[in-house]
Scaffold this motif. Structure first.
Motif, PDB file in Angstrom:
ATOM      1  N   LYS A 372       0.819  -1.201   0.000  1.00  0.00           N
ATOM      2  CA  LYS A 372       0.000   0.000   0.000  1.00  0.00           C
ATOM      3  C   LYS A 372       0.860   1.261   0.000  1.00  0.00           C
ATOM      4  O   LYS A 372       0.518   2.266  -0.637  1.00  0.00           O
ATOM      5  N   PHE A 373       1.993   1.232   0.705  1.00  0.00           N
ATOM      6  CA  PHE A 373       2.838   2.413   0.835  1.00  0.00           C
ATOM      7  C   PHE A 373       4.001   2.420  -0.157  1.00  0.00           C
ATOM      8  O   PHE A 373       4.793   3.362  -0.168  1.00  0.00           O
ATOM      9  N   SER A 374       4.151   1.402  -0.971  1.00  0.00           N
ATOM     10  CA  SER A 374       5.241   1.369  -1.939  1.00  0.00           C
ATOM     11  C   SER A 374       4.888   2.212  -3.163  1.00  0.00           C
ATOM     12  O   SER A 374       3.734   2.202  -3.622  1.00  0.00           O
ATOM     13  N   PRO A 375       5.842   2.919  -3.713  1.00  0.00           N
ATOM     14  CA  PRO A 375       5.566   3.665  -4.949  1.00  0.00           C
ATOM     15  C   PRO A 375       5.364   2.698  -6.118  1.00  0.00           C
ATOM     16  O   PRO A 375       5.773   1.540  -6.042  1.00  0.00           O
ATOM     17  N   PRO A 376       4.693   3.112  -7.177  1.00  0.00           N
ATOM     18  CA  PRO A 376       4.487   2.226  -8.332  1.00  0.00           C
ATOM     19  C   PRO A 376       5.813   1.667  -8.844  1.00  0.00           C
ATOM     20  O   PRO A 376       6.771   2.416  -9.096  1.00  0.00           O
ATOM     21  N   GLY A 377       5.901   0.355  -8.969  1.00  0.00           N
ATOM     22  CA  GLY A 377       7.124  -0.292  -9.414  1.00  0.00           C
ATOM     23  C   GLY A 377       8.163  -0.455  -8.325  1.00  0.00           C
ATOM     24  O   GLY A 377       9.200  -1.089  -8.557  1.00  0.00           O
ATOM     25  N   GLY A 378       7.922   0.100  -7.157  1.00  0.00           N
ATOM     26  CA  GLY A 378       8.878  -0.024  -6.060  1.00  0.00           C
ATOM     27  C   GLY A 378       8.889  -1.424  -5.484  1.00  0.00           C
ATOM     28  O   GLY A 378       7.838  -2.066  -5.389  1.00  0.00           O
ATOM     29  N   PRO A 379      10.043  -1.925  -5.068  1.00  0.00           N
ATOM     30  CA  PRO A 379      10.110  -3.296  -4.578  1.00  0.00           C
ATOM     31  C   PRO A 379       9.696  -3.398  -3.104  1.00  0.00           C
ATOM     32  O   PRO A 379       9.851  -2.461  -2.322  1.00  0.00           O
ATOM     33  N   VAL A 380       9.162  -4.550  -2.769  1.00  0.00           N
ATOM     34  CA  VAL A 380       8.928  -4.941  -1.379  1.00  0.00           C
ATOM     35  C   VAL A 380       9.817  -6.139  -1.113  1.00  0.00           C
ATOM     36  O   VAL A 380       9.658  -7.195  -1.743  1.00  0.00           O
ATOM     37  N   GLU A 381      10.754  -5.989  -0.174  1.00  0.00           N
ATOM     38  CA  GLU A 381      11.755  -7.024   0.089  1.00  0.00           C
ATOM     39  C   GLU A 381      11.279  -7.911   1.239  1.00  0.00           C
ATOM     40  O   GLU A 381      11.054  -7.427   2.345  1.00  0.00           O
ATOM     41  N   VAL A 382      11.142  -9.206   0.952  1.00  0.00           N
ATOM     42  CA  VAL A 382      10.707 -10.185   1.939  1.00  0.00           C
ATOM     43  C   VAL A 382      11.831 -11.185   2.139  1.00  0.00           C
ATOM     44  O   VAL A 382      12.268 -11.831   1.166  1.00  0.00           O
ATOM     45  N   THR A 383      12.287 -11.322   3.377  1.00  0.00           N
ATOM     46  CA  THR A 383      13.435 -12.184   3.681  1.00  0.00           C
ATOM     47  C   THR A 383      13.103 -13.074   4.858  1.00  0.00           C
ATOM     48  O   THR A 383      12.609 -12.587   5.900  1.00  0.00           O
ATOM     49  N   LEU A 384      13.363 -14.383   4.714  1.00  0.00           N
ATOM     50  CA  LEU A 384      13.159 -15.352   5.793  1.00  0.00           C
ATOM     51  C   LEU A 384      14.491 -15.996   6.122  1.00  0.00           C
ATOM     52  O   LEU A 384      15.121 -16.602   5.245  1.00  0.00           O
ATOM     53  N   THR A 385      14.943 -15.857   7.363  1.00  0.00           N
ATOM     54  CA  THR A 385      16.217 -16.423   7.809  1.00  0.00           C
ATOM     55  C   THR A 385      15.994 -17.234   9.063  1.00  0.00           C
ATOM     56  O   THR A 385      14.972 -17.101   9.743  1.00  0.00           O
ATOM     57  N   GLY A 386      16.986 -18.056   9.381  1.00  0.00           N
ATOM     58  CA  GLY A 386      16.903 -18.871  10.579  1.00  0.00           C
ATOM     59  C   GLY A 386      17.513 -20.236  10.355  1.00  0.00           C
ATOM     60  O   GLY A 386      17.938 -20.587   9.231  1.00  0.00           O
ATOM     61  N   SER A 387      17.598 -21.025  11.426  1.00  0.00           N
ATOM     62  CA  SER A 387      18.172 -22.364  11.373  1.00  0.00           C
ATOM     63  C   SER A 387      17.623 -23.140  12.567  1.00  0.00           C
ATOM     64  O   SER A 387      16.970 -22.563  13.446  1.00  0.00           O
ATOM     65  N   PRO A 388      17.889 -24.437  12.637  1.00  0.00           N
ATOM     66  CA  PRO A 388      17.436 -25.193  13.815  1.00  0.00           C
ATOM     67  C   PRO A 388      17.988 -24.673  15.122  1.00  0.00           C
ATOM     68  O   PRO A 388      17.426 -24.933  16.187  1.00  0.00           O
ATOM     69  N   ARG A 389      19.110 -23.948  15.053  1.00  0.00           N
ATOM     70  CA  ARG A 389      19.719 -23.423  16.287  1.00  0.00           C
ATOM     71  C   ARG A 389      19.343 -21.978  16.558  1.00  0.00           C
ATOM     72  O   ARG A 389      19.497 -21.502  17.680  1.00  0.00           O
ATOM     73  N   ASP A 390      18.887 -21.269  15.541  1.00  0.00           N
ATOM     74  CA  ASP A 390      18.564 -19.850  15.672  1.00  0.00           C
ATOM     75  C   ASP A 390      17.081 -19.628  15.433  1.00  0.00           C
ATOM     76  O   ASP A 390      16.435 -20.374  14.688  1.00  0.00           O
TER      77      ASP A 390
END
Length: 478
Positions: A372-390
């Motif tokens: 909703k707040f991104s400008p037209p053509g602007g990217p939305v960065e989605v990142t998933l991180t983690g591990s069995p220990r973190d």
């Protein structure tokens, strides 16, 4: 018994505590005084008995050839030296003069060595006396008597003194019990008064006055902790009441506009014969759109009213697949926005317990807010991180105007909308719902300003388990 119990419960707690404490202290004081009186009386009489025994021992050492009935001392007044007389075992051997001290069959048995020495309380010439009868010579008993009125007077004076001390102790115990009960129950009295005022005024802003904090190294007493806990409970109640009132006010405010529009379009459609086909189509489209908005707003309010996720719906969810599916749906819903998805390889095989539908709603709310707040053509960065220990961490970042510093503490409040977002569609419930879902899944959702502009939302889950995903596990719908 029940009537007595009901009558006792009518007494204030302070009175019952004061009476119980006073009774306990009074019983101790009475017991101590009674024990002291018993000891004093025993010692006084014991000293008199020892003096009588000493007199008999002295006689036995001085002379064993006294004539029968010979009297030593002033027996008429029982003055010192002690009144003494010798008594034979056989009455036929009695002297001609009468005995001044009472002679009984037991006295004859002592003289005949058939009975042991003994003490007797007697009256001689109108005076109380203490007499000791003991074996003397062969076939004789000796009787020694001393006045005991001084001893009895001492015992009586000791009894009067102990009674006075016991009475003073009872009165002091009552006074101290009242003071202790009044002082010790002061926090309870303040708590009761505050609760009664709250019940009468319905003002949850009232608080109990607490004493200053204890010195370092000392803990607060139980009543002070109780008062503090009650104040904390009142604070939570005040916040709950304020939140409920704010929710009702905000909901009524948000519903007023679409309901007004619904009524307007309904009135227009009621006069459909006066409208052109284009006007009827426009009014019908607006009516359906506003119905969807009101329905969505009511559904969001119902979901926000639920604090916990239903336990029977919990299952093992694969976050990587769920995030991938949510991004796929968002791309279809927001074709003008570029969604960049990065999933760390270590997160692919991880699972965590949750409700798939609710987690999908959380992710869609975050992605819709970013789009909703991104400008037209602007990217939305989605990142998933983690591990069995973190812990698992999901970040969603947009490149829009970002969150103002004054708006940052309130972005998760219900119906809160920043000044830059008031012209955009939405009810202001999406982020509030996202945080509630996160908290129900033991996750932490935070918002911050991105370093290079835009908003950054960070969702941190507890550590997930690295187990093979069974066919019944949630794989995502995409």
């Amino acid at each position: 018994m029940r009537a007595h119990a009901r009558w006792r419960r009518r007494w204030p707690l302070r009175t019952r505590l004061a009476l119980a404490g006073s009774a306990a202290v009074a019983l101790v004081a009475l017991g101590v005084c009674a024990a002291a009186f018993t000891i004093v009386r025993y010692e006084l009489r014991h000293q008199l008995d020892l003096h009588l025994v000493q007199q008999v021992t002295l006689l036995q050492q001085q002379d064993r050839n006294r004539e029968l009935g010979v009297i030593y001392g002033e027996c008429g007044y029982l003055a010192a030296p002690a009144c003494t007389q010798l008594v034979p075992a056989a009455p036929s051997a009695d002297p001609a003069s009468p005995y001044l001290l009472p002679v009984t069959a037991t006295t004859r048995q002592v003289a005949a060595q058939r009975h042991g020495a003994y003490y007797t309380d007697i009256q001689v010439s109108g005076h109380p006396a203490r007499m000791y009868t003991a074996p003397f010579a062969a076939g004789q008993a000796v009787q020694v008597a001393l006045r005991s009125d001084a001893v009895e007077q001492g015992v009586r004076q000791a009894g009067e003194l102990m009674a006075a001390v016991a009475g003073a102790g009872v009165l002091l115990a009552g006074a101290l019990g009242y003071v202790v009960a009044r002082t010790g129950l002061a926090p309870v009295a303040r708590l009761t008064a505050t609760a009664e005022r709250i019940a009468a005024t319905r003002d949850a802003g009232l608080r109990i006055e607490l004493p200053p904090g204890p010195p370092p190294g000392r803990r607060e007493d139980e009543l002070t902790r109780l008062a503090g806990s009650f104040n904390t409970m009142l604070g939570e109640l005040e916040q709950s009441v304020a939140a409920r009132r704010r929710l009702v006010a905000d909901a009524s405010h948000e519903l007023r506009t679409p309901l007004t529009a619904l009524r307007t379009n309904a009135e227009l459609l009621a006069r459909a014969d006066r409208l052109t086909p284009a006007q009827r189509e426009r009014a019908s489209t607006g009516l359906h759109r506003q119905l969807r908005e009101v329905t969505g707003l009511v559904n969001d309010l119902i979901e926000l009213a639920r604090d916990e996720e239903p336990q029977p719906l919990l299952e093992q969810v694969r976050p990587a697949a769920l995030v991938e599916h949510s991004v796929f749906v968002a791309r279809d819903h927001w074709p003008a926005v570029a969604f960049d998805l990065v999933i760390a390889p270590d997160t692919v095989g991880l699972t965590l317990p949750g409700v798939p539908a609710r987690l999908s709603r959380l992710l869609s709310n975050l992605l819709d807010n970013a789009a909703k707040f991104s400008p037209p053509g602007g990217p939305v960065e989605v990142t998933l991180t983690g591990s069995p220990r973190d812990p698992l961490e999901l970040t969603v970042r947009d490149h829009g105007p970002g969150i103002a510093a004054e708006d940052l503490p309130y972005v998760f409040d219900r119906f809160y909308r920043a000044s830059a977002a008031r012209a955009l569609p939405g009810s202001g419930l999406g982020l509030a719902m996202a945080r509630q879902i996160a908290q129900a899944h033991s996750a932490v959702l935070t918002a911050e300003r991105a370093p290079d502009g835009g908003a950054l939302f960070r969702l941190r889950f507890p550590a997930a388990r690295a187990i093979p995903c069974r066919p019944t596990d949630h794989q995502g719908d995409g």
